[in-house]
Write an enzyme that holds these catalytic residues in place. Structure first.
Site, PDB file in Angstrom:
ATOM      1  CE  LYS A 186       2.355   3.496   5.667  1.00  0.00           C
ATOM      2  NZ  LYS A 186       1.790   1.929   5.230  1.00  0.00           N
ATOM      3  CG  HIS A 194      -1.780  -1.280   1.537  1.00  0.00           C
ATOM      4  ND1 HIS A 194      -1.817  -1.920   2.498  1.00  0.00           N
ATOM      5  CD2 HIS A 194      -2.382  -2.040   0.554  1.00  0.00           C
ATOM      6  CE1 HIS A 194      -2.725  -2.839   2.702  1.00  0.00           C
ATOM      7  NE2 HIS A 194      -2.940  -2.946   1.273  1.00  0.00           N
ATOM      8  CE1 TYR A 232       0.590   2.427   9.595  1.00  0.00           C
ATOM      9  CE2 TYR A 232       0.453   0.224  10.815  1.00  0.00           C
ATOM     10  CZ  TYR A 232      -0.107   1.284   9.804  1.00  0.00           C
ATOM     11  OH  TYR A 232      -1.322   1.156   9.012  1.00  0.00           O
ATOM     12  CG  ASP A 279      -4.030  -6.298   0.957  1.00  0.00           C
ATOM     13  OD1 ASP A 279      -4.402  -4.982   0.436  1.00  0.00           O
ATOM     14  OD2 ASP A 279      -3.472  -6.383   1.850  1.00  0.00           O
TER      15      ASP A 279
END
Length: 184
Positions: free
Chosen positions: A72, A62, A132, A170
């Protein structure tokens, strides 16, 4: 903190300084001043996220685009994952290349994934808790992705195909060739 730059410019593996004694351990997971001093990046993180997944789960690949692009800082609180960052910056010399790093509760490594990268991970332990920080808020309409099993990228997620668990979202992601054609 020890920072190791990967073959992808701006993408770093971070290893903390761990202090141990008879009580256990202590380490500084994030310090914005040290982050800026060592990496030359002012991350400006605004959001923390956490997920828990079982063995065989693959999440990603992603990214968010445009004004909602995200960098991130990722790590594992429990278990082990193979974390993957794919350079999706069309102007980059390493466009389409990826780095993979094992992140675990044991090694306490982190990966800094800059804006413009596809990101994903596979759980290779019984389960894993993944954490994250993001430097921008999630924006559903700015999200894009590439199917994690895309042969063009060729990631070995180190999970037998019959044990892989992907979300429906996904499974429906585009190929890297389709993604690439939109970038150029």
């Amino acid at each position: 903190m020890n920072a190791i730059e990967t073959k992808l410019k701006g993408c770093f593996i971070l290893e903390p300084v761990i202090i141990t004694d008879e009580r256990g351990y202590f380490f500084e997971a994030f310090n914005d001043k040290k982050f800026e001093e060592i990496l030359g990046i002012d991350p400006g993180f605004v959001q923390d996220n956490q997920s828990k997944s079982s063995y065989g789960v693959i999440r990603g690949l992603h990214l968010q685009k445009g004004e909602f692009a995200q960098a991130k800082l990722v790590r594992v609180l429990e278990g082990t994952v193979l974390d993957v960052a794919v350079d999706a910056r069309p102007e980059s010399e390493t466009f389409g290349q990826f780095v993979m790093v094992e992140l675990s509760a044991e090694n306490k490594r982190q990966l800094y994934v800059p804006r413009g990268f596809l990101h994903g991970f596979s759980v290779i332990s019984e389960s894993a808790t993944f954490f994250y920080k993001c430097d921008n808020y999630y924006h559903k309409l700015s999200e894009e992705g590439v199917h994690p099993l895309d042969k063009t990228i060729g990631i070995n997620w180190q999970i037998p195909e019959e044990k892989m668990i992907l979300s429906q979202k996904d499974k429906e992601l585009q190929s890297f060739e389709s993604f690439k054609s939109k970038q150029i």
